[in-house]
Design a protein around this motif. Structure first.
Motif, mmCIF file in Angstrom:
data_model
loop_
_atom_site.group_PDB
_atom_site.id
_atom_site.type_symbol
_atom_site.label_atom_id
_atom_site.label_comp_id
_atom_site.label_asym_id
_atom_site.label_seq_id
_atom_site.Cartn_x
_atom_site.Cartn_y
_atom_site.Cartn_z
ATOM 1 N N ARG A 299 -40.721 -15.166 -83.782
ATOM 2 C CA ARG A 299 -39.324 -15.024 -84.184
ATOM 3 C C ARG A 299 -38.462 -16.136 -83.607
ATOM 4 O O ARG A 299 -37.630 -16.723 -84.299
ATOM 5 C CB ARG A 299 -38.777 -13.664 -83.719
ATOM 6 N N GLY B 74 -30.154 -12.391 -86.883
ATOM 7 C CA GLY B 74 -31.564 -12.205 -86.532
ATOM 8 C C GLY B 74 -31.749 -11.952 -85.049
ATOM 9 O O GLY B 74 -32.577 -11.120 -84.644
ATOM 10 N N LEU B 75 -30.971 -12.643 -84.226
ATOM 11 C CA LEU B 75 -31.053 -12.455 -82.773
ATOM 12 C C LEU B 75 -30.602 -11.043 -82.379
ATOM 13 O O LEU B 75 -31.230 -10.391 -81.539
ATOM 14 C CB LEU B 75 -30.180 -13.495 -82.062
ATOM 15 N N TYR C 42 -36.371 -19.139 -85.751
ATOM 16 C CA TYR C 42 -34.939 -19.410 -85.646
ATOM 17 C C TYR C 42 -34.649 -20.905 -85.534
ATOM 18 O O TYR C 42 -33.792 -21.443 -86.242
ATOM 19 C CB TYR C 42 -34.337 -18.669 -84.451
ATOM 20 N N TYR C 43 -35.359 -21.611 -84.627
ATOM 21 C CA TYR C 43 -35.019 -23.031 -84.470
ATOM 22 C C TYR C 43 -35.608 -23.892 -85.585
ATOM 23 O O TYR C 43 -35.054 -24.925 -85.938
ATOM 24 C CB TYR C 43 -35.381 -23.569 -83.074
ATOM 25 N N ILE D 102 -29.169 -16.757 -88.185
ATOM 26 C CA ILE D 102 -29.838 -16.780 -86.884
ATOM 27 C C ILE D 102 -29.189 -15.779 -85.937
ATOM 28 O O ILE D 102 -29.867 -15.017 -85.250
ATOM 29 C CB ILE D 102 -29.813 -18.201 -86.283
#
Length: 424
Positions: A269, A30-31, A273-274, A27
């Protein structure tokens, strides 16, 4: 203190925390990647990246024939039986090598066609598809190797591969985006996963001498037959769904503009993530329990355990996210993406319903209810496609997330009716 200790000692906490580092790192990377894309290519580049990601998801499943879950299962069952393991590995490698090479040829020689389908006539990124054709066999092989390692029960090695793969992906993505902007962002999606092959190859050779298990004489059609049911479910969920999302995004680009499509990709996106946390809990903790559950009462106990322990925390997290959405957009993207905040309400509401429905979907996988799984998947994605078409024409880009919410209202209702004996 006793309350905290009781939480830390729960099997759910112990099992999910084992994979926690990998998920958090994925994550986090990805962020960072999202931020770099937002700064250097903007909403337009974000939309194009989303299209290529959907296309990649479909080609990945086709290249591996959707065998991933089946490979893990049969390798695990036959890890101590050398002859059976040789048949499984040889059959899978030969079959997937042929499919990957054939698919690579189709992608390479029809690169202009795919460019027009995925990006439209206004963009000239045919070279991206030629790069994909070259990378595809390595990408498919990396997935196969990871499945084998997973089947051998080497969970820590899978986590290490994931961590190293994500770090490699971050470095490659940042370098390519800084050098080539939008083209670099697109190429990074292709190059990064293919490099994981070399990491996976190193780790699998620590466990078994791979070449010892590969030979044409051990090819078996019986292995292909055993993997077929897993293939059908994977092909529907991992090929049809991304292609429909691609069609929706192209419709958005054509009707309300490429920037609007970029806002939706940004919202997607964040959602990904969550949802990664809740999906990890389902796969690692609840899915094995569902596989072993006998009868409606045992299944009911597992379902309501999930609804009482996991879903409430998830909902609280989404409520908090809604109130800090402006901060999140600034953190992950740029000021150009501020219109994304208008998409949060419907997306979060839809994801709450998705969380409720996910465990019911996993029951279909656990019990190998292939027909029901395929029918419900096709029904839901078809409904989302037509709702998106209709609602975008009225509510612009907000119509896409509204369609997401209403789709899961209907999908959850259908699954609740089907599983009513296990639920109530």
């Amino acid at each position: 203190m006793q309350f905290l200790q009781s939480i830390l000692q729960k099997p759910l906490f112990k099992i999910t925390s084992l994979n926690g580092l990998s998920v958090v790192l994925k994550i986090g990377i990805g962020l960072i990647t999202s931020k770099v894309i937002a700064i250097f290519v903007g909403p337009t580049g974000m939309a194009l990246v989303g299209n290529l990601r959907n296309f990649m998801a479909s080609t990945e499943t086709i290249a591996t024939l959707g065998f991933q879950n089946g490979i893990v299962k049969y390798v695990a069952e036959n890890s101590k039986q050398e002859t059976a393991l040789k048949q499984i590995l040889s059959t899978v490698f030969i079959a997937l090598a042929l499919v990957a090479l054939l698919l690579s040829g189709v992608v390479f020689f029809l690169a202009d066609f795919w460019n027009n389908i995925i990006f439209g006539n206004n963009y000239a990124f045919s070279f991206v598809f030629k790069a994909l054709a070259i990378a595809l066999p390595w990408y498919a092989s990396s997935i196969l190797l990871i499945c084998i390692i997973n089947g051998l029960g080497k969970f820590k090695q899978v986590v290490y591969i994931t961590i190293l793969g994500n770090i490699i992906g971050l470095i490659v993505s940042v370098v390519l985006i800084l050098q080539l902007k939008t083209a670099g962002a697109l190429l990074s999606i292709i190059v990064s996963p293919s490099l994981v092959f070399f990491v996976a190859l190193y780790f699998i050779n620590l466990e078994i001498k791979l070449l010892k298990y590969l030979s044409f004489e051990w090819f078996s059609f019986g292995v292909i037959k055993n993997l077929a049911s897993y293939s059908l479910m994977a092909l529907v969920s991992s090929v049809v769904v991304p292609l429909v999302f691609l069609m929706i995004r192209n419709h958005v680009i054509a009707t309300v503009g490429v920037n609007q499509a970029g806002y939706w990709e940004a919202m997607t996106r964040i959602s990904t993530y969550y949802l990664m946390f809740i999906n990890t809990i389902l796969v690692v903790y609840f899915l094995p329990k569902l596989v072993l559950a006998n009868g409606h009462q045992e299944t009911k106990k597992i379902i309501w355990s999930y609804y009482k322990s996991t879903v409430p925390i998830f909902i609280l997290g989404l409520i908090a996210l809604f109130f800090i959405k402006d901060f999140v957009i600034h953190l992950l993207f740029t000021k150009a993406f501020m219109p994304v905040k208008e998409l949060f309400l419907w997306q979060l509401l839809g994801d709450v319903l998705k969380a409720f429905s996910m465990i019911l979907g996993y029951i279909l996988i656990a019990k190998r209810k292939t027909t029901v799984f395929i029918i419900t998947e096709i029904f839901s994605i078809t409904l989302q496609f037509f709702l998106s078409q209709f609602l975008v024409s009225i509510y612009q880009i907000e119509g896409v997330v509204m369609a997401h919410f209403f789709t899961y209202v209907v999908y959850l209702l259908v699954l609740v009716i089907y599983f009513r004996k296990s639920l109530f």
